[in-house]
Design an enzyme around this catalytic site. Structure first.
Site, PDB file in Angstrom:
ATOM      1  N   ARG A 109     -27.822   8.331 -20.938  1.00 45.16           N
ATOM      2  CA  ARG A 109     -27.705   9.637 -20.993  1.00 45.16           C
ATOM      3  C   ARG A 109     -26.364   9.058 -21.568  1.00 45.16           C
ATOM      4  O   ARG A 109     -25.542   8.098 -20.292  1.00 45.16           O
ATOM      5  CB  ARG A 109     -27.403  11.053 -20.113  1.00 45.16           C
ATOM      6  CG  ARG A 109     -29.039  11.280 -20.253  1.00 45.16           C
ATOM      7  CD  ARG A 109     -28.727  12.002 -18.524  1.00 45.16           C
ATOM      8  NE  ARG A 109     -30.393  12.819 -18.710  1.00 45.16           N
ATOM      9  CZ  ARG A 109     -30.609  13.646 -17.490  1.00 45.16           C
ATOM     10  NH1 ARG A 109     -30.082  13.964 -17.158  1.00 45.16           N
ATOM     11  NH2 ARG A 109     -31.601  13.787 -17.669  1.00 45.16           N
ATOM     12  N   ARG A 133     -24.487   8.684 -10.652  1.00 44.15           N
ATOM     13  CA  ARG A 133     -24.035   9.345 -12.529  1.00 44.15           C
ATOM     14  C   ARG A 133     -24.624   7.668 -12.944  1.00 44.15           C
ATOM     15  O   ARG A 133     -23.583   7.291 -13.054  1.00 44.15           O
ATOM     16  CB  ARG A 133     -23.367  10.381 -12.770  1.00 44.15           C
ATOM     17  CG  ARG A 133     -22.847  10.677 -13.849  1.00 44.15           C
ATOM     18  CD  ARG A 133     -22.481  11.383 -14.003  1.00 44.15           C
ATOM     19  NE  ARG A 133     -22.028  12.642 -13.607  1.00 44.15           N
ATOM     20  CZ  ARG A 133     -22.649  14.282 -13.290  1.00 44.15           C
ATOM     21  NH1 ARG A 133     -23.058  13.637 -14.852  1.00 44.15           N
ATOM     22  NH2 ARG A 133     -22.474  14.821 -12.505  1.00 44.15           N
ATOM     23  N   GLU A 154     -28.274  16.967  -6.274  1.00 43.78           N
ATOM     24  CA  GLU A 154     -29.231  17.081  -6.770  1.00 43.78           C
ATOM     25  C   GLU A 154     -29.758  16.708  -7.809  1.00 43.78           C
ATOM     26  O   GLU A 154     -29.547  15.355  -8.227  1.00 43.78           O
ATOM     27  CB  GLU A 154     -28.470  17.931  -8.311  1.00 43.78           C
ATOM     28  CG  GLU A 154     -29.450  18.898  -9.000  1.00 43.78           C
ATOM     29  CD  GLU A 154     -28.965  18.883 -10.713  1.00 43.78           C
ATOM     30  OE1 GLU A 154     -27.996  19.207 -10.491  1.00 43.78           O
ATOM     31  OE2 GLU A 154     -29.848  19.182 -11.447  1.00 43.78           O
ATOM     32  N   ARG A 200     -30.480   8.915  -7.635  1.00 46.99           N
ATOM     33  CA  ARG A 200     -30.471   9.441  -5.715  1.00 46.99           C
ATOM     34  C   ARG A 200     -30.975  10.022  -4.525  1.00 46.99           C
ATOM     35  O   ARG A 200     -30.944  10.429  -4.216  1.00 46.99           O
ATOM     36  CB  ARG A 200     -29.774  11.160  -6.906  1.00 46.99           C
ATOM     37  CG  ARG A 200     -28.427  11.184  -8.148  1.00 46.99           C
ATOM     38  CD  ARG A 200     -28.083  12.267  -7.872  1.00 46.99           C
ATOM     39  NE  ARG A 200     -27.056  11.972  -9.163  1.00 46.99           N
ATOM     40  CZ  ARG A 200     -27.055  13.337 -10.180  1.00 46.99           C
ATOM     41  NH1 ARG A 200     -27.955  14.433 -10.131  1.00 46.99           N
ATOM     42  NH2 ARG A 200     -26.223  13.043 -11.045  1.00 46.99           N
TER      43      ARG A 200
END
Length: 434
Positions: free
Chosen positions: A261, A276, A348, A390
């Site tokens: 990403r 991230r 998340e 995560r």
RNA sequence: GGAGAGGUGCCGGAGCGGUUGAACGGGACGGUCUUGAAAACCGUUGUGCCCAUCGGGCACCGAGGGUUCGAAUCCCUCCCUCUCCGCCA
């Protein structure tokens, strides 16, 4: 993609959905062009009908030796043919525009979902207890540094910022997690799949990454391929264009892939360390189901993802996303968030989404009902099962000791050769194992 | 990357440029027969769009263009599959 007939008949519902999701309203323009498209098609169809008939007569005339009549008819047919060509060109353009707009109409949120932004999200469940420490817990970056299991700087040297390098036990734990998760899902009836990590434009449209998320993906112009942002893309498109038998359903896939990403414009909050990153590993669950069962399947899919967190003894909560926080293609989403003690935040790790037939219309995935009725679109669902980085953050931060070591959860130990704890790596001893 | 073969309906497999949306076979579904099943026999069996009351029209034979009054059938480009060669983890 929604059904154009549905849009025509439920215009206000569709427009409200776009509003609630914070998406632009393309409906009025769509309906206008839809109308034009139908008028043109009608005209073209009628002309083609005439042309076909005249053509037939041309053949008959020549066959019966009536040359004069034949040539006359031929001229007439030629005239029609030219007219049709002009119309078809116009129609092609209009249909292209129509299709482009159709791809931009968002899915309808489930009526039971709260309307609003993030603040309207609802915590529907929580599990486990946040760990208590008799000392100030370190964050995963410190732990990674101390233990020599994560190196952000060297990743930046090789590829750029936010490309983490896992080393030693960090890498080993990541690999163990992948194996553990795939094993659990496989036991529960998911077929393990290792898909391509690159996909073409058509696949990206099918699972609805394009047009909206095109700029968030890495693209290889020479091959005209995108690096997948999630294995949802290849897994969902596995059955693109297919007609399945109802008895084939439900189909459950568990796919592992790296995910890429660009995260363009998302610098700022929550981007440190592993929070991230541009490349990460993930096990993804995808289901193809009969429409009647998609509600139930959504709940059981969520439980499947939760099972991983329970197995790893990670405290988590389940969030039902409000309309404004939902993705473009979603009908209903649960997010799974795990507690990370060092960050002091919920992270998340899974997004559990029901799409109804939104994706299957785009990718044209249908099934033949048992009763032999007309073909129907399957319903698709997917959930991360789950994302690795995560997970590492929480596992490291929650299970740390005052000495700076990390206790490995029971369930993961068999996948790490029985290892119970991650300790500082002696750099000099390159053969050091545990 | 080079050479060759090929892509047709749920599957296999035909298809002189002119009622071919597509022969034939298999499968599936329905029926007859049977206590039940099998076998046999009979029948049915593509999708999408448009207009519509019955019904009618159009498109689609890998994708996109072209030739022609008319294309599954001829031409071009691209994609994919298979065989052989080359290269390579």
């Amino acid at each position: 993609m929604l059904d154009i007939k549905f849009i025509r008949e439920n215009t206000e519902t569709v427009r409200k959905a776009a509003r609630d999701k914070g998406e632009p309203d393309f409906v009025p323009g769509l309906l206008e062009i839809d109308d034009l498209r139908r008028r043109l098609q009608r005209k073209a169809d009628d002309l083609r009908h005439d042309q076909k008939a005249v053509s037939q007569e041309v053949g008959n005339a020549f066959k019966s030796g009536n040359l004069e009549e034949g040539n006359k008819l031929k001229a007439r047919a030629k005239e029609l043919s030219e007219k049709i060509k002009g119309l078809e060109e116009e129609l092609r353009k209009v249909e292209g525009d129509f299709g482009d707009i159709m791809l931009k109409i968002p899915n309808l949120p489930d009526p039971e979902i709260p309307v609003g932004g993030e603040e309207a999200n609802i915590i529907v469940d929580t599990w486990g207890e946040a760990p208590e420490f008799g000392f100030k817990p370190r964050d995963h970056i410190d732990l990674g540094d101390i233990l020599g299991i994560l190196d952000m700087e060297r990743g930046a040297k090789v590829a750029g910022r936010a490309f983490p390098v896992l080393m030693g036990d960090g890498s080993r734990m990541s690999r163990a997690l992948i194996a553990l998760m795939l094993d659990i899902h496989r036991r529960d009836g998911f077929l393990e799949v290792e898909p391509p990590f690159l996909a073409n434009r058509n696949a990206m449209i099918g699972s609805a990454q394009i047009p909206k998320l095109e700029d968030d993906m890495y693209y290889i112009p020479r091959e005209e391929l995108f690096l997948i942002p999630t294995s949802e893309v290849p897994l969902t498109n596995l059955h693109a264009g297919e007609i399945l038998a109802e008895s084939d359903l439900p189909i459950y896939y568990a796919g592992f892939s790296a995910n890429f990403r660009r995260e363009a414009g998302s610098y700022g909050a929550d981007t440190r360390g592993l929070l991230r990153v541009h490349q990460f590993d993930k096990v993804e669950l995808v289901k193809f189901v009969a429409p009647e069962s998609s509600g139930v399947e959504h709940e059981s899919l969520r439980e499947q993802a939760e099972k991983i967190l329970k197995t790893l003894e990670l405290p988590y909560r389940v969030k039902l996303l409000a309309t404004g926080d939902m993705s473009f293609a979603a009908h209903k989403i649960y997010d799974l968030e795990i507690w990370a003690a060092g960050e002091g935040k919920w992270l998340e790790v899974s997004s559990c989404t029901s799409f109804l037939d939104f994706q299957s219309r785009r990718a044209n995935i249908r099934f033949r009902p048992k009763d032999d009725g007309p073909l129907r679109f399957v319903h698709t669902l997917n959930a991360s099962g789950v994302a690795i980085p995560r997970l590492l953050v929480a596992l490291w931060e929650n299970n740390q000791t005052e000495r700076g070591t990390i206790v490995i959860p029971e369930a993961l130990r068999p996948y790490m050769g029985g290892q119970k704890e991650m300790r500082r790596r002696e750099v000099k001893d390159k053969t050091l194992q545990n």
